[in-house]
Design a protein around this motif. Sequence first.
Motif, PDB file in Angstrom:
ATOM      1  N   THR A  58      34.245  37.033  40.354  1.00  0.00           N
ATOM      2  CA  THR A  58      33.604  36.079  41.260  1.00  0.00           C
ATOM      3  C   THR A  58      34.454  35.791  42.492  1.00  0.00           C
ATOM      4  O   THR A  58      33.959  35.157  43.434  1.00  0.00           O
ATOM      5  CB  THR A  58      33.342  34.753  40.527  1.00  0.00           C
ATOM      6  OG1 THR A  58      34.584  34.212  40.049  1.00  0.00           O
ATOM      7  CG2 THR A  58      32.401  34.966  39.348  1.00  0.00           C
ATOM      8  N   SER A  59      35.699  36.239  42.494  1.00  0.00           N
ATOM      9  CA  SER A  59      36.608  35.899  43.598  1.00  0.00           C
ATOM     10  C   SER A  59      36.850  37.071  44.542  1.00  0.00           C
ATOM     11  O   SER A  59      37.771  37.030  45.352  1.00  0.00           O
ATOM     12  CB  SER A  59      37.948  35.408  43.034  1.00  0.00           C
ATOM     13  OG  SER A  59      38.565  36.414  42.245  1.00  0.00           O
ATOM     14  N   VAL A  60      36.037  38.123  44.453  1.00  0.00           N
ATOM     15  CA  VAL A  60      36.173  39.250  45.365  1.00  0.00           C
ATOM     16  C   VAL A  60      34.926  39.351  46.224  1.00  0.00           C
ATOM     17  O   VAL A  60      33.854  38.852  45.863  1.00  0.00           O
ATOM     18  CB  VAL A  60      36.386  40.578  44.590  1.00  0.00           C
ATOM     19  CG1 VAL A  60      37.631  40.501  43.732  1.00  0.00           C
ATOM     20  CG2 VAL A  60      35.168  40.925  43.747  1.00  0.00           C
ATOM     21  N   GLN A  61      35.076  40.006  47.369  1.00  0.00           N
ATOM     22  CA  GLN A  61      33.942  40.176  48.269  1.00  0.00           C
ATOM     23  C   GLN A  61      32.854  40.999  47.591  1.00  0.00           C
ATOM     24  O   GLN A  61      33.118  42.061  47.022  1.00  0.00           O
ATOM     25  CB  GLN A  61      34.391  40.863  49.552  1.00  0.00           C
ATOM     26  CG  GLN A  61      33.290  40.983  50.596  1.00  0.00           C
ATOM     27  CD  GLN A  61      33.800  41.576  51.899  1.00  0.00           C
ATOM     28  OE1 GLN A  61      34.971  41.947  52.008  1.00  0.00           O
ATOM     29  NE2 GLN A  61      32.932  41.665  52.883  1.00  0.00           N
ATOM     30  N   GLY A  62      31.632  40.506  47.630  1.00  0.00           N
ATOM     31  CA  GLY A  62      30.521  41.206  47.023  1.00  0.00           C
ATOM     32  C   GLY A  62      30.411  41.017  45.524  1.00  0.00           C
ATOM     33  O   GLY A  62      29.556  41.631  44.882  1.00  0.00           O
ATOM     34  N   THR A  65      28.477  35.611  40.834  1.00  0.00           N
ATOM     35  CA  THR A  65      28.661  34.157  40.866  1.00  0.00           C
ATOM     36  C   THR A  65      28.840  33.585  39.460  1.00  0.00           C
ATOM     37  O   THR A  65      28.851  32.378  39.281  1.00  0.00           O
ATOM     38  CB  THR A  65      27.456  33.477  41.542  1.00  0.00           C
ATOM     39  OG1 THR A  65      26.248  33.842  40.853  1.00  0.00           O
ATOM     40  CG2 THR A  65      27.353  33.895  42.998  1.00  0.00           C
TER      41      THR A  65
END
Length: 393
Positions: A58-62, A65
Motif C-alpha cells: 500500500t506504500s508504493v506507487q500504483g 489500498t
Amino acid sequence: MSGWSRRRFVGAAAGTAAAASVPARATAAVAMEEPEAAPAPAPPRPAAPRPLFLGTYTSVQGGGTGIGLATYDPTSGHVTGAGVLTGVGDPSYLAVHPDGRTLYAVNERQEGGVTAIRLGGSGEEHRVLGTRETGGAGPCHLSVHPSGRWLLSANYGSGSVAVHPVDASGALGERTDLVTHSSPAPGPGQQGPHAHQCLTSPDGGHVLAVDLGTDTVYTYGLDLVRGTLSEVSRARTRPGAGPRHITFHPGGRYAYLANEVDNTVAVCGYSPATGRLDIGEAQSTGTGAGTSYPAQLVVTEDGRYAYLANRGDNSLTRYAVEADGARLRLLDTVPVAGDFPRHIALAPGGNLLFAANQRSGTVSVFRVDRASGELRLAGEPFASPVAVCALPL
C-alpha cells in the motif's frame, strides 16, 4: 465394462434364456413389452464461488489500498472482484488460521507488524481485530502453527523470527519470543541475515526458518506453553545460494528448497525425530543461464508434482516428484502470463493454481491436470494492483 453396461448385458442374457423355455404366444408377449425409460440424470449443480484474498503493497506507487477481496469459480477458475479490506498497511503476505475463521497479514514496513482479521460469514463484514509489532523490520512471511495457538513470522530486514500467541477469538497477543539470526556470517553479496520464511514441519514438532542472508535453514523447537523457540539444528546451502522458500512433500520426510540468488532448487531430507534437515545437490529450474529469482515451490496434495515460480523468467516450472518424494525430475516450464510471479498457491482440491504477478499487477489462474500435472491458463489474468500474494480458500 461399466456397471450400467454390465446390467444391460446381464438383463439381455436372462431375457433370452426365458424366451427359450416358454410357449411362442408368451414369447411374443414378452417381446412386445416396452422397457421402462431410465430417468434423465439431474444436471450437475454449479459449485459455489470460493473466497480469494490478495496481498499487495500500500506504500508504493500504483499499489493497493488494503487486502484485495475476490471470489473464484472452483471449476473454471474465473475470478470476480469483491472490493478491498482497508485499514491493513502493506499486507504483502497472507495466511489463514486452521479453522478458517481468521486471516493474518504481515505489515511489511520498517516497524514491522502482523494483523489479524476476523472473516465474516454470510452477510457479515470482515473485521480487523488488531495489529501487533513483530520486533523487526520488513516482515515478509507468516504462518499459523497447526495447533492454531501460535503465529510465526519472519522479519526479512532484520533477519529475525517472531512468535505471537493466538487467543480463542483469533486475535493476537503480545510477542512471546524474537530470535535473531546472528550467525553464521552473511553469504556472498549479503550485508546481514534476511529471514524469508518461517513454518512448522508437517509433523508439528519443529519450526523451520529460511534465511536468505546467511544461506541457512534453522530448525527450532517451539515451547507450546510459553511460545518460545530453541534452536536444535542448522542446515547450510552452498555459499551464495540465497535460500528463500521451503515446501514439504505430503509424506513429511522430504522438502524442496528454492534458492533465489543462484537460480536453483534442492531436495532436502528431513528427520521428524530430530528436526535435522539435509540439503541435497542444487538442481536446475529449467530457465537457462542467469538468475531467474526463483520465488516459491508448491506441491500437489497427492505428492506427484511440484511447481516453481520464476520471477525473472516469468514462468512456472513443472517437476515430477519421484521415489516417494526423494527426487524431483524437471519436466517443462510454461509462461505465467504476467510479470514477476512473486507468489503461487494451489486451491483446495488442487485443480487450480494461482500466480500473483507483482510487476504486471495481475493474478493468473491455471487449470491443473491431475493426471499429468500440466498447467493450462484459465482465461485472462485478473487485474490486482501490485499483486504479491494470492490466497484461495
